[in-house]
Design a protein around this motif. Structure first.
Motif, PDB file in Angstrom:
ATOM      1  N   PHE A   9      17.919  -9.910   9.440  1.00 17.49           N
ATOM      2  CA  PHE A   9      18.054  -8.667  10.197  1.00 17.49           C
ATOM      3  C   PHE A   9      16.846  -8.404  11.073  1.00 17.49           C
ATOM      4  CE2 PHE A   9      20.632  -8.194   6.317  1.00 17.49           C
ATOM      5  CZ  PHE A   9      21.800  -8.562   6.960  1.00 17.49           C
ATOM      6  N   ALA A  10      15.676  -8.929  10.640  1.00 15.70           N
ATOM      7  CA  ALA A  10      14.486  -8.806  11.490  1.00 15.70           C
ATOM      8  C   ALA A  10      14.723  -9.576  12.794  1.00 15.70           C
ATOM      9  CB  ALA A  10      13.266  -9.343  10.766  1.00 15.70           C
ATOM     10  N   THR A  11      15.287 -10.810  12.649  1.00 12.65           N
ATOM     11  CA  THR A  11      15.578 -11.627  13.849  1.00 12.65           C
ATOM     12  C   THR A  11      16.602 -10.913  14.719  1.00 12.65           C
ATOM     13  OG1 THR A  11      15.896 -13.288  12.118  1.00 12.65           O
ATOM     14  CG2 THR A  11      15.710 -14.101  14.387  1.00 12.65           C
ATOM     15  N   LEU A  12      17.572 -10.281  14.055  1.00 12.61           N
ATOM     16  CA  LEU A  12      18.629  -9.598  14.797  1.00 12.61           C
ATOM     17  C   LEU A  12      18.037  -8.479  15.647  1.00 12.61           C
ATOM     18  CD1 LEU A  12      21.685  -9.369  15.236  1.00 12.61           C
ATOM     19  CD2 LEU A  12      21.726  -7.703  13.391  1.00 12.61           C
ATOM     20  N   LYS A  13      17.079  -7.727  15.045  1.00  9.47           N
ATOM     21  CA  LYS A  13      16.450  -6.630  15.795  1.00  9.47           C
ATOM     22  C   LYS A  13      15.718  -7.175  17.010  1.00  9.47           C
ATOM     23  CE  LYS A  13      15.909  -2.780  12.705  1.00  9.47           C
ATOM     24  NZ  LYS A  13      15.609  -3.172  11.325  1.00  9.47           N
ATOM     25  N   GLN A  14      14.985  -8.317  16.770  1.00 13.61           N
ATOM     26  CA  GLN A  14      14.219  -8.899  17.891  1.00 13.61           C
ATOM     27  C   GLN A  14      15.137  -9.278  19.046  1.00 13.61           C
ATOM     28  OE1 GLN A  14      12.235 -12.216  16.106  1.00 13.61           O
ATOM     29  NE2 GLN A  14      11.227 -10.856  14.636  1.00 13.61           N
ATOM     30  N   SER A  15      16.333  -9.811  18.681  1.00 12.39           N
ATOM     31  CA  SER A  15      17.204 -10.314  19.748  1.00 12.39           C
ATOM     32  C   SER A  15      18.111  -9.222  20.310  1.00 12.39           C
ATOM     33  CB  SER A  15      18.043 -11.486  19.229  1.00 12.39           C
ATOM     34  OG  SER A  15      18.932 -11.012  18.259  1.00 12.39           O
ATOM     35  N   SER A  16      18.001  -7.975  19.754  1.00  6.63           N
ATOM     36  CA  SER A  16      18.980  -6.963  20.160  1.00  6.63           C
ATOM     37  C   SER A  16      18.801  -6.531  21.618  1.00  6.63           C
ATOM     38  CB  SER A  16      18.927  -5.752  19.223  1.00  6.63           C
ATOM     39  OG  SER A  16      17.660  -5.170  19.333  1.00  6.63           O
ATOM     40  N   GLN A  17      17.663  -6.941  22.212  1.00  7.07           N
ATOM     41  CA  GLN A  17      17.470  -6.589  23.630  1.00  7.07           C
ATOM     42  C   GLN A  17      18.159  -7.592  24.556  1.00  7.07           C
ATOM     43  OE1 GLN A  17      14.596  -6.192  21.626  1.00  7.07           O
ATOM     44  NE2 GLN A  17      14.591  -3.988  21.714  1.00  7.07           N
ATOM     45  N   LEU A  22      27.011  -7.868  20.227  1.00  3.47           N
ATOM     46  CA  LEU A  22      26.341  -7.776  18.921  1.00  3.47           C
ATOM     47  C   LEU A  22      26.789  -8.826  17.921  1.00  3.47           C
ATOM     48  CD1 LEU A  22      25.998  -4.013  18.004  1.00  3.47           C
ATOM     49  CD2 LEU A  22      24.225  -5.774  17.990  1.00  3.47           C
ATOM     50  N   TYR A  23      28.128  -9.109  17.931  1.00  2.00           N
ATOM     51  CA  TYR A  23      28.602 -10.067  16.929  1.00  2.00           C
ATOM     52  C   TYR A  23      28.037 -11.453  17.185  1.00  2.00           C
ATOM     53  CZ  TYR A  23      32.108 -12.774  19.522  1.00  2.00           C
ATOM     54  OH  TYR A  23      32.719 -13.644  20.374  1.00  2.00           O
ATOM     55  N   LEU A  24      27.810 -11.779  18.487  1.00  2.00           N
ATOM     56  CA  LEU A  24      27.225 -13.090  18.812  1.00  2.00           C
ATOM     57  C   LEU A  24      25.768 -13.147  18.366  1.00  2.00           C
ATOM     58  CD1 LEU A  24      28.590 -13.979  22.374  1.00  2.00           C
ATOM     59  CD2 LEU A  24      29.158 -15.030  20.188  1.00  2.00           C
ATOM     60  N   GLN A  25      25.080 -11.992  18.522  1.00  2.00           N
ATOM     61  CA  GLN A  25      23.679 -11.945  18.088  1.00  2.00           C
ATOM     62  C   GLN A  25      23.583 -12.109  16.578  1.00  2.00           C
ATOM     63  OE1 GLN A  25      21.522  -8.528  19.613  1.00  2.00           O
ATOM     64  NE2 GLN A  25      22.683  -8.591  21.508  1.00  2.00           N
ATOM     65  N   LEU A  26      24.489 -11.438  15.862  1.00  2.00           N
ATOM     66  CA  LEU A  26      24.461 -11.549  14.396  1.00  2.00           C
ATOM     67  C   LEU A  26      24.805 -12.970  13.981  1.00  2.00           C
ATOM     68  CD1 LEU A  26      24.241 -10.313  11.576  1.00  2.00           C
ATOM     69  CD2 LEU A  26      26.647  -9.669  11.731  1.00  2.00           C
ATOM     70  N   ASP A  50      26.707  -4.255   3.142  1.00  2.00           N
ATOM     71  CA  ASP A  50      25.238  -4.303   3.152  1.00  2.00           C
ATOM     72  C   ASP A  50      24.710  -4.740   4.510  1.00  2.00           C
ATOM     73  OD1 ASP A  50      25.014  -3.451   0.618  1.00  2.00           O
ATOM     74  OD2 ASP A  50      24.632  -5.431  -0.276  1.00  2.00           O
ATOM     75  N   ILE A  51      25.374  -5.767   5.071  1.00  2.00           N
ATOM     76  CA  ILE A  51      24.907  -6.268   6.381  1.00  2.00           C
ATOM     77  C   ILE A  51      25.056  -5.170   7.422  1.00  2.00           C
ATOM     78  CG2 ILE A  51      25.257  -7.989   8.212  1.00  2.00           C
ATOM     79  CD1 ILE A  51      26.247  -9.947   6.157  1.00  2.00           C
ATOM     80  N   ALA A  52      26.233  -4.506   7.393  1.00  4.33           N
ATOM     81  CA  ALA A  52      26.498  -3.471   8.401  1.00  4.33           C
ATOM     82  C   ALA A  52      25.471  -2.342   8.299  1.00  4.33           C
ATOM     83  CB  ALA A  52      27.915  -2.932   8.211  1.00  4.33           C
ATOM     84  N   THR A  53      25.158  -1.913   7.068  1.00  6.91           N
ATOM     85  CA  THR A  53      24.206  -0.817   6.887  1.00  6.91           C
ATOM     86  C   THR A  53      22.820  -1.247   7.342  1.00  6.91           C
ATOM     87  OG1 THR A  53      25.472  -0.318   4.906  1.00  6.91           O
ATOM     88  CG2 THR A  53      23.386   0.860   5.161  1.00  6.91           C
ATOM     89  N   LYS A  54      22.418  -2.391   6.836  1.00  2.00           N
ATOM     90  CA  LYS A  54      21.060  -2.871   7.117  1.00  2.00           C
ATOM     91  C   LYS A  54      20.846  -3.092   8.623  1.00  2.00           C
ATOM     92  CE  LYS A  54      17.311  -4.818   5.250  1.00  2.00           C
ATOM     93  NZ  LYS A  54      16.510  -4.267   4.164  1.00  2.00           N
ATOM     94  N   VAL A  60      33.337  -4.085  11.454  1.00  2.00           N
ATOM     95  CA  VAL A  60      34.230  -4.935  12.270  1.00  2.00           C
ATOM     96  C   VAL A  60      33.408  -6.019  12.966  1.00  2.00           C
ATOM     97  CG1 VAL A  60      35.855  -4.927  14.221  1.00  2.00           C
ATOM     98  CG2 VAL A  60      35.787  -2.995  12.646  1.00  2.00           C
ATOM     99  N   THR A  61      32.230  -5.623  13.476  1.00  3.62           N
ATOM    100  CA  THR A  61      31.346  -6.576  14.150  1.00  3.62           C
ATOM    101  C   THR A  61      30.865  -7.636  13.164  1.00  3.62           C
ATOM    102  OG1 THR A  61      30.631  -4.803  15.602  1.00  3.62           O
ATOM    103  CG2 THR A  61      29.222  -6.740  15.521  1.00  3.62           C
ATOM    104  N   VAL A  62      30.494  -7.183  11.965  1.00 11.50           N
ATOM    105  CA  VAL A  62      30.013  -8.133  10.944  1.00 11.50           C
ATOM    106  C   VAL A  62      31.125  -9.128  10.615  1.00 11.50           C
ATOM    107  CG1 VAL A  62      29.183  -8.379   8.575  1.00 11.50           C
ATOM    108  CG2 VAL A  62      28.446  -6.421   9.943  1.00 11.50           C
ATOM    109  N   ARG A  63      32.345  -8.586  10.431  1.00 12.24           N
ATOM    110  CA  ARG A  63      33.474  -9.447  10.045  1.00 12.24           C
ATOM    111  C   ARG A  63      33.721 -10.516  11.120  1.00 12.24           C
ATOM    112  NH1 ARG A  63      37.941  -5.774   8.547  1.00 12.24           N
ATOM    113  NH2 ARG A  63      36.304  -5.089   7.142  1.00 12.24           N
ATOM    114  N   LYS A  64      33.634 -10.094  12.378  1.00 13.46           N
ATOM    115  CA  LYS A  64      33.889 -11.023  13.483  1.00 13.46           C
ATOM    116  C   LYS A  64      32.859 -12.177  13.457  1.00 13.46           C
ATOM    117  CE  LYS A  64      35.565 -10.500  18.143  1.00 13.46           C
ATOM    118  NZ  LYS A  64      35.157 -11.059  19.250  1.00 13.46           N
TER     119      LYS A  64
END
Ligand code: 16G
Length: 260
Positions: A9-17, A22-26, A50-54, A60-64
């Motif tokens: 999730f740290a990596t996800l935050k870094q790449s969120s820009q 979002l689903y591709l980033q995750l 847990d993933i969605a909250t964190k 839906v994005t997590v599932r994808k």
């Protein structure tokens, strides 16, 4: 939640820009975590919730993202127990110059072999079986279909057809077809094998525990007795991620050129 999950999730935050959906980033964050060994084969992924909250994204994005990784064979889902990093396959290197049986090949590698029966019995032959095995429509064909498993990993689905006159009791072959043929002096001494690419259908993929549509190998083996008589016609599906077929090639010398 584990350190590994936190790092995803740290990596996800870094790449969120990055502006990518979002689903591709995750998906990429999870894939990177697997490639970098932060989560290894057999490790459980945190739950969808847990993933969605964190990560502060929708379920839906997590599932994808997770479904994409399951389709690609990176993750596996087991009903009732969750999502895991797929086990890494040790590839089996198989020579194309020796006529061996599955049992012998695996025993040489120190692997424990077993088979799950898919079919065994006597049937009226199909047109293909009649042609290859030289059977008439009044004769019977023995079919032996097995899921071949080495060290608990399903590697291949093999569907062998033989004349019922050679194998009158297909249920009685024990664990090795070639060993059973050896007992009656019918073990093949030569074979022609044709290998082609195949995308696995639902049923085969489920048996081989891989995602449907993934690449596999379709192998057809026609084996002969010393007399030249066809003894075995086997059509198999091998896991593409598990096998390397290796053939040794030699430069043809002048004395061999033009030989049939
Ligand atoms: C190999 C053969 C298969 C044969 C089997 C016998 C290929 C593609 N196929 O797997 O044609 O029927 O061995 O194995 O190599 P078994 O003696 O262990 O039953």
């Amino acid at each position: 939640m584990s350190d590994a999950a936190d790092q995803i999730f740290a990596t996800l935050k870094q790449s969120s820009q990055s502006g990518a959906p979002l689903y591709l980033q995750l998906r990429k964050s999870i894939e990177d975590a697997v490639n970098r060994g932060l989560i290894g084969p057999g490790d459980a992924l945190p739950s969808e919730r847990d993933i969605a909250t964190k990560a502060d994204i929708s379920r839906v994005t997590v599932r994808k993202a997770v479904q994409d990784l399951v389709k690609g064979g990176i993750l596996v889902q087991r009903h009732g127990s969750g999502t895991f990093v797929a086990p890494r396959m040790e590839r089996v290197e198989q020579s194309l110059s020796r006529l061996t049986s599955f049992t012998e090949d695996m025993a040489r590698r120190g692997m424990a072999v077993r088979s799950a029966w898919l079919d065994r019995g006597l049937y009226a032959p199909s047109p293909d079986e009649m042609m290859v095995l030289g059977l008439s429509s009044s004769e019977l064909v023995a079919r032996v279909a097995r899921l071949r498993i080495a060290d608990d990993t399903p590697l291949a689905i093999e569907r062998a057809s033989l004349s019922a006159s050679v194998l009158p009791d297909p249920a009685g072959i024990g664990s090795s077809l070639y060993a059973a043929l050896g007992v009656t002096g019918n073990r093949p001494v030569r074979a022609v094998q044709r290998i082609s690419a195949a995308n696995l259908g639902e049923t085969d993929a489920r048996l081989l525990e891989v995602p449907p549509g993934i690449a596999g190998l379709h192998i057809e083996r026609i084996s002969y007795l010393a007399s030249g008589k066809v003894i075995e016609f086997t059509r198999s599906i091998y896991r593409g991620d598990a096998y390397d077929f290796v053939a040794e090639l030699r430069l043809t010398g002048p004395s061999e050129e033009g030989r049939p």
